[in-house]
Structure formats: structure tokens, C-alpha cells
Scaffold this active site. Structure first.
Site, mmCIF file in Angstrom:
data_model
loop_
_atom_site.group_PDB
_atom_site.id
_atom_site.type_symbol
_atom_site.label_atom_id
_atom_site.label_comp_id
_atom_site.label_asym_id
_atom_site.label_seq_id
_atom_site.Cartn_x
_atom_site.Cartn_y
_atom_site.Cartn_z
ATOM 1 N N SER A 241 0.832 -1.215 0.000
ATOM 2 C CA SER A 241 0.000 0.000 0.000
ATOM 3 C C SER A 241 0.863 1.260 0.000
ATOM 4 O O SER A 241 0.553 2.247 -0.684
ATOM 5 C CB SER A 241 -0.950 0.011 1.203
ATOM 6 O OG SER A 241 -0.253 -0.181 2.414
ATOM 7 N N HIS A 271 -2.283 -8.733 1.955
ATOM 8 C CA HIS A 271 -1.870 -7.488 2.633
ATOM 9 C C HIS A 271 -2.958 -7.148 3.665
ATOM 10 O O HIS A 271 -3.302 -7.982 4.499
ATOM 11 C CB HIS A 271 -1.648 -6.423 1.555
ATOM 12 C CG HIS A 271 -0.982 -5.166 2.005
ATOM 13 N ND1 HIS A 271 -0.322 -5.030 3.194
ATOM 14 C CD2 HIS A 271 -0.880 -3.942 1.398
ATOM 15 C CE1 HIS A 271 0.164 -3.799 3.296
ATOM 16 N NE2 HIS A 271 -0.178 -3.108 2.224
ATOM 17 N N HIS A 318 5.446 -13.007 6.918
ATOM 18 C CA HIS A 318 5.726 -11.625 6.532
ATOM 19 C C HIS A 318 6.861 -11.592 5.526
ATOM 20 O O HIS A 318 7.767 -12.432 5.584
ATOM 21 C CB HIS A 318 6.085 -10.764 7.754
ATOM 22 C CG HIS A 318 5.912 -9.308 7.488
ATOM 23 N ND1 HIS A 318 6.904 -8.536 6.924
ATOM 24 C CD2 HIS A 318 4.850 -8.488 7.669
ATOM 25 C CE1 HIS A 318 6.455 -7.303 6.790
ATOM 26 N NE2 HIS A 318 5.215 -7.231 7.225
ATOM 27 N N ARG A 327 3.600 -5.196 16.403
ATOM 28 C CA ARG A 327 2.224 -4.663 16.339
ATOM 29 C C ARG A 327 1.235 -5.723 16.841
ATOM 30 O O ARG A 327 0.225 -5.406 17.437
ATOM 31 C CB ARG A 327 1.903 -4.225 14.908
ATOM 32 C CG ARG A 327 2.850 -3.149 14.389
ATOM 33 C CD ARG A 327 2.654 -2.896 12.906
ATOM 34 N NE ARG A 327 2.938 -4.088 12.104
ATOM 35 C CZ ARG A 327 2.730 -4.178 10.789
ATOM 36 N NH1 ARG A 327 2.210 -3.151 10.129
ATOM 37 N NH2 ARG A 327 3.017 -5.289 10.130
ATOM 38 N N ASP A 373 -2.066 -8.413 11.468
ATOM 39 C CA ASP A 373 -3.476 -8.715 11.214
ATOM 40 C C ASP A 373 -4.016 -9.889 12.020
ATOM 41 O O ASP A 373 -5.216 -10.155 12.005
ATOM 42 C CB ASP A 373 -3.671 -8.981 9.712
ATOM 43 C CG ASP A 373 -3.342 -7.744 8.899
ATOM 44 O OD1 ASP A 373 -3.798 -6.661 9.285
ATOM 45 O OD2 ASP A 373 -2.615 -7.865 7.900
HETATM 46 N N1 HAX Z 1 0.507 -19.903 5.527
HETATM 47 C C1 HAX Z 1 0.880 -20.857 4.630
HETATM 48 N N2 HAX Z 1 1.913 -20.704 3.798
HETATM 49 C C2 HAX Z 1 2.648 -19.591 3.910
HETATM 50 C C3 HAX Z 1 2.357 -18.600 4.844
HETATM 51 C C4 HAX Z 1 1.218 -18.775 5.674
HETATM 52 N N3 HAX Z 1 0.828 -17.851 6.551
HETATM 53 N N4 HAX Z 1 3.256 -17.607 4.715
HETATM 54 C C5 HAX Z 1 4.084 -17.975 3.729
HETATM 55 N N5 HAX Z 1 3.713 -19.169 3.221
HETATM 56 C C6 HAX Z 1 4.296 -19.891 2.106
HETATM 57 C C7 HAX Z 1 4.162 -19.018 0.853
HETATM 58 O O1 HAX Z 1 2.851 -19.084 0.307
HETATM 59 C C8 HAX Z 1 5.243 -19.595 -0.030
HETATM 60 O O2 HAX Z 1 4.760 -20.803 -0.550
HETATM 61 P P1 HAX Z 1 5.102 -21.260 -2.086
HETATM 62 O O3 HAX Z 1 6.592 -21.278 -2.167
HETATM 63 O O4 HAX Z 1 4.452 -22.600 -2.194
HETATM 64 O O5 HAX Z 1 4.498 -20.211 -2.962
HETATM 65 C C9 HAX Z 1 6.345 -19.917 0.989
HETATM 66 O O6 HAX Z 1 5.680 -20.036 2.258
HETATM 67 C C10 HAX Z 1 7.421 -18.870 1.085
HETATM 68 O O7 HAX Z 1 6.811 -17.640 1.384
HETATM 69 P P2 HAX Z 1 7.594 -16.531 2.236
HETATM 70 O O8 HAX Z 1 8.819 -16.158 1.479
HETATM 71 O O9 HAX Z 1 7.779 -16.999 3.631
HETATM 72 O O10 HAX Z 1 6.565 -15.337 2.281
HETATM 73 P P3 HAX Z 1 6.319 -14.180 1.217
HETATM 74 O O11 HAX Z 1 7.272 -13.093 1.482
HETATM 75 O O12 HAX Z 1 6.288 -14.727 -0.172
HETATM 76 O O13 HAX Z 1 4.842 -13.742 1.559
HETATM 77 C C11 HAX Z 1 3.037 -13.137 2.970
HETATM 78 C C12 HAX Z 1 4.550 -12.999 2.709
HETATM 79 C C13 HAX Z 1 2.656 -12.174 4.058
HETATM 80 C C14 HAX Z 1 2.286 -12.756 1.686
HETATM 81 C C15 HAX Z 1 2.743 -14.604 3.359
HETATM 82 O O14 HAX Z 1 3.413 -14.905 4.571
HETATM 83 C C16 HAX Z 1 1.260 -14.884 3.517
HETATM 84 O O15 HAX Z 1 0.603 -15.196 2.507
HETATM 85 N N6 HAX Z 1 0.705 -14.784 4.756
HETATM 86 C C17 HAX Z 1 -0.735 -14.958 4.993
HETATM 87 C C18 HAX Z 1 -1.501 -13.706 4.583
HETATM 88 C C19 HAX Z 1 -1.231 -12.568 5.542
HETATM 89 O O16 HAX Z 1 -1.296 -12.722 6.753
HETATM 90 N N7 HAX Z 1 -0.971 -11.382 4.991
HETATM 91 C C20 HAX Z 1 -0.737 -10.164 5.791
HETATM 92 C C21 HAX Z 1 0.734 -9.806 5.847
HETATM 93 C C22 HAX Z 1 1.015 -8.575 6.672
HETATM 94 C C23 HAX Z 1 0.445 -7.381 6.015
HETATM 95 O O17 HAX Z 1 0.815 -6.933 4.954
HETATM 96 N N8 HAX Z 1 -0.570 -6.857 6.621
HETATM 97 O O18 HAX Z 1 -1.268 -5.864 6.068
#
Ligand code: HAX
Length: 439
Positions: A241, A271, A318, A327, A373
Site C-alpha cells: 500500500s 496485505h 511476513h 504490532r 493482522d
Molecule cells: N501460511 C501458509 N503458507 C505460507 C504462509 C502462511 N501464513 N506464509 C508464507 N507461506 C508460504 C508461501 O505461500 C510460499 O509458498 P510457495 O513457495 O508454495 O508459494 C512460501 O511459504 C514462502 O513464502 P515466504 O517467502 O515466507 O513469504 P512471502 O514473502 O512470499 O509472503 C506473505 C509474505 C505475508 C504474503 C505470506 O506470509 C502470507 O501469505 N501470509 C498470509 C496472509 C497474511 O497474513 N498477509 C498479511 C501480511 C502482513 C500485512 O501486509 N498486513 O497488512
């Protein structure tokens, strides 16, 4: 010129001069190195943006102008009889680098009250949307609908000198932040209260008045709102964002256009939308298990079933952090101190015990810990705000503080149009072939 604007002007002009000299001397220095993984993998960790309001450390978490969240809770002014920081104080800090006095925060609260009138056509634009349009869509359109009042856009059309960009951006920033709680509350009352609007109470602080307009005149809820609006405000510049707002603003789109773009980015489930997804996911778990007091073993099985169908566990992981998000911890502490008996809050704490080892065992998740979150929804539900599709709107109101403070700085420092380089897969293959040939 008002007092905040004067301080911002003096500090930012001095910094702009220093930055110019600094880049002249050191501009050719290498700060980072890019791997192929980073190009394909969403540009993780590539140092490539200047962002003044806050800085994120993978282990320590966020610092706003050098201050951690517990330090903000201690140093920023709070409401009468309250303990949590007033978001007004954080905005002042992000814009100037200084912890404001109580008087300065009072001035800012009053300045935002004076600027808070929302033109009628904004409500008409929101009313034109179907009632089931997602609240984030309604927020984004509400912000866009105000764009005709942009001081930046109007003055730019009349031939604004680039040395004055910061001034018009400051005016828009102050107007938008002042008006946002009214628009956000309007959307809530429109969707969930059959349009019964609660008018603003101008004797209240910015967060307290937002809570009041949402229909919650409860000091506990107002205090949580102040904490929520403070800790969600900024998370350095690379998050989606913030980056979207910055990128859009770099084309000299005015702050209304830029913030609306940033809100669309916040509305994604990876996000900001994760806060609604967390409660939806827990609710589904409770329904599936048939109990509001699941055991750790039951939760573990449910987490595994979520992963088995190819879904992420919302609220965990994250892109930068590698420890429990401060947070999250601040909200946990708030709940420990203020909420005695909530099944939902207790589930959030049990999930905190259960999820990290399961995600770690997957071997691929870089951060198994909760993010911001994971906790907010359970506290909002406790105070009676149960419509979880709305949660990201509150996040958005808060996020405006950081991304707009950053936009003021971007214009003051004359940051240019953002334009990173992209390449094709073919280009990458040829690059590797060529570099291997050179070895
Ligand atoms: N549950 C299951 N799998 C997860 C995971 C979770 N909470 N977090 C990461 N992974 C997986 C990824 O999907 C990825 O899998 P693939 O290789 O099969 O695609 C792998 O672990 C490596 O990911 P990463 O490098 O650890 O994480 P990223 O930097 O790619 O992504 C995210 C970060 C926040 C998008 C991710 O942890 C996620 O999807 N979390 C759940 C959604 C969430 O809580 N989002 C809010 C984040 C905070 C924020 O911005 N708030 O506004």
C-alpha cells in the site's frame, strides 16, 4: 503558515539541500546487489526507495523515526484519562521527526476538525454504489470522489512552481486525513446500520471521534482505536500500500489519486485484507469444530487442513519480519490488560502457540510468526464491531497517516518519477549464459 507546516518546511528544505549535496558526492556508491531470485521473487529486500517516516528491521520490527511501539506508547501524548498514544502525535512525529508536545497535538486535533467537512457529492458517489460493494471499494471511491478539491491538482493546472509542490501536497494531506474518519464511518453506517449516521463530536480527538461516529461510545473501544490507528500507520516504504501510493504520487498524481491507489493495494488478502480473513478463518474453524473453545490439538488439525487445501494461514508470515510482529504483541498486551473473557481472543492466543511450529515444519515459510493482522479482528469483535468485511477500512484510515506524510516528504525532497527496470525470461537466460561464458 501554520506551526506544523512551518516546522516541516524548515526541516524538509534543509534535508533537501543536504540530500542533493550527499547524492552529488556519494551517488555512485553501491548499496545493494540484486540476485535473480529477487527479480523473479517480488523484489524482496532490494534496497531501492527513500522513505522518511519509518524503518523496518527484520528482527526488531518497525521504528517510527527511531521510536519503537513501546516507546511511542510511553512518549506520545494520550487522551485525557487515556494511556494509548494519540495518532495525531504519530503523524506529527512522522512529518517532523519530533515528538510533539500535548499543546501541539491539541492544535493538530483542532486543525483536523476545522478541515473535516466532506462535500455532499462524496456521499452521493458512495450512495451510487451497490450496498454489497466491498467497504474498501467504497472507501477508495470516496477518496477519489474528493479529488476535485485537490489543492495540488488545482494549483498545478494554474502553473504551480515545483518548489511549491510540497506546500500543496501538505494541504491535501491535512484535508484528506481530517475527512477520512467521516467517510469511513459513513460507509460503516450505510452498510451495517441501515444508513443511521452518527454525526461527528468535534470535542473529541481524531481517533475518539472516529469511534464515536462508528457508534461506539465506549472508552475501551476508543483507546483501542487510538492504538490501532497508531500502530497500523506506517511500515516503511516497500509494503504494497505504501509503495503503490508512492509510485502513483511519483507521477505527480495528487494525494487523492495516490491514496486511493494505495487503498486498492491494501485491499488484497496477502496485505491489509488479511485482518478480515483471520476472523473469517477462525469463525469457520469454530463452526466446523462445533466449539468456541477448541483445544490446541483441534486447532493444529484445523491449521493442517487449511494448508492441505492449498490456502495460507491468514495473519501469519511476513515478507520482511522474522520475529513476532511488535504490532501483534502490542495488541496482545492491550487484550491482556483490557479484555477478560473473550473466547475469540483466547483462540487467537492458542493459534499463536500452535501455528509457528507447523509453518516452520513446512520448511519453506521464512517467517512462521504472527503479523499485525492476526489480532485486531478479535479485539474489534469483543467491543461489538463484528462486521469483519469492514476491518481493512480502519487499517486504511490509519495507513493514510504514514503514506501521506511520506508523500509530503517525497515532494519536498523532489523525488522523481519511479521507474525500475524489468526484463524478460529470455533476457535472464541470456544473461546467465553470457556470465557463465565469461567465467
Ligand atoms: N501460511 C501458509 N503458507 C505460507 C504462509 C502462511 N501464513 N506464509 C508464507 N507461506 C508460504 C508461501 O505461500 C510460499 O509458498 P510457495 O513457495 O508454495 O508459494 C512460501 O511459504 C514462502 O513464502 P515466504 O517467502 O515466507 O513469504 P512471502 O514473502 O512470499 O509472503 C506473505 C509474505 C505475508 C504474503 C505470506 O506470509 C502470507 O501469505 N501470509 C498470509 C496472509 C497474511 O497474513 N498477509 C498479511 C501480511 C502482513 C500485512 O501486509 N498486513 O497488512
Amino acid at each position: 503558515m501554520d506551526a506544523l507546516k512551518q516546522i516541516f518546511f524548515e526541516k524538509s528544505q534543509a534535508q533537501a539541500k543536504e540530500l542533493k549535496e550527499f547524492t552529488k558526492e556519494y551517488g555512485a556508491r553501491h548499496v545493494d546487489d540484486v540476485t535473480l531470485d529477487q527479480i523473479v521473487g517480488g523484489m524482496r529486500d532490494i534496497t531501492s526507495m527513500l522513505w522518511e517516516p519509518s524503518l523496518l528491521d527484520a528482527s526488531e520490527g518497525i521504528r517510527f523515526r527511531g521510536y519503537s511501539i513501546p516507546e511511542l506508547q510511553e512518549k506520545l501524548p494520550s487522551a485525557p484519562n487515556g494511556k494509548e498514544p494519540l495518532p495525531e502525535g504519530l503523524f506529527w512525529l512522522m512529518l517532523t521527526g519530533d515528538i510533539p508536545t500535548k499543546e501541539q497535538v491539541k492544535w493538530l486535533t483542532e486543525a483536523w476538525v476545522r478541515r473535516s467537512h466532506v462535500p455532499d457529492h462524496v456521499f452521493t458517489a458512495i450512495e451510487a454504489l451497490p450496498i454489497d460493494a466491498h467497504p474498501m471499494t467504497q472507501l477508495s471511491i470516496g477518496i477519489l470522489a474528493m479529488q476535485n478539491t485537490s489543492v495540488f491538482a488545482q494549483r498545478y493546472t494554474m502553473g504551480l512552481n515545483k518548489s511549491e509542490y510540497w506546500d500543496a501536497t501538505y494541504e491535501d494531506t491535512m484535508d484528506i486525513i481530517a475527512r477520512l474518519p467521516r467517510i469511513a464511518a459513513y460507509i460503516y453506517n450505510r452498510i451495517y446500520r441501515n444508513g443511521a449516521q452518527t454525526l461527528p463530536d468535534i470535542s473529541l480527538d481524531w481517533g475518539g471521534n472516529f469511534a464515536h461516529m462508528l457508534g461506539f461510545d465506549n472508552e475501551g473501544f476508543s483507546e483501542y482505536m487510538r492504538l490501532f490507528l497508531t500502530i497500523h500507520a506506517d511500515h516503511e516504504g516497500g509494503n504494497a500500500s505504501a509503495h503503490t501510493t508512492h509510485l502513483t504520487g511519483s507521477t505527480l498524481s495528487d494525494p487523492y489519486l495516490s491514496l486511493s491507489a494505495g487503498m486498492n493495494s491494501l485491499a488484497g488478502p496477502l496485505h491489509g485484507l488479511a485482518n478480515q480473513e483471520v476472523v473469517r478463518w477462525i469463525q469457520k474453524m469454530v463452526d466446523t469444530l462445533g466449539t468456541s473453545k477448541p483445544t490446541r490439538e483441534q486447532i493444529a488439525d484445523y491449521v493442517k487442513s487449511t494448508l492441505a487445501i492449498g490456502r495460507v494461514v491468514p495473519g501469519y508470515g511476513h515478507a520482511v519480519l522474522r520475529k513476532p510482529d511488535p504490532r501483534f504483541m502490542a495488541q496482545k498486551e492491550f487484550a491482556e490488560n483490557n479484555i477478560q473473557d473473550s473466547d475469540l481472543v483466547k483462540i487467537v492466543w492458542k493459534v499463536f502457540d500452535v501455528v509457528p511450529p507447523i509453518l516452520s515444519d513446512l520448511g519453506k515459510v521464512k517467517n512462521p510468526w504472527p503479523n499485525v493482522d492476526a489480532h485486531s479482528g478479535s479485539i474489534l469483535v469483543h467491543y461489538g464491531l463484528k462486521e469483519y468485511n469492514y476491518y481493512t477500512v480502519i487499517f486504511g484510515v490509519s495507513r493514510a497517516l504514514g503514506v501521506l506524510a511520506a508523500q509530503c516528504w517525497a515532494r519536498a525532497l523532489s523525488l522523481p518519477l519511479e521507474r525500475p527496470k524489468s526484463v524478460t525470461f529470455q533476457w535472464l537466460k541470456e544473461y546467465v549464459k553470457k556470465s557463465e561464458g565469461e567465467q
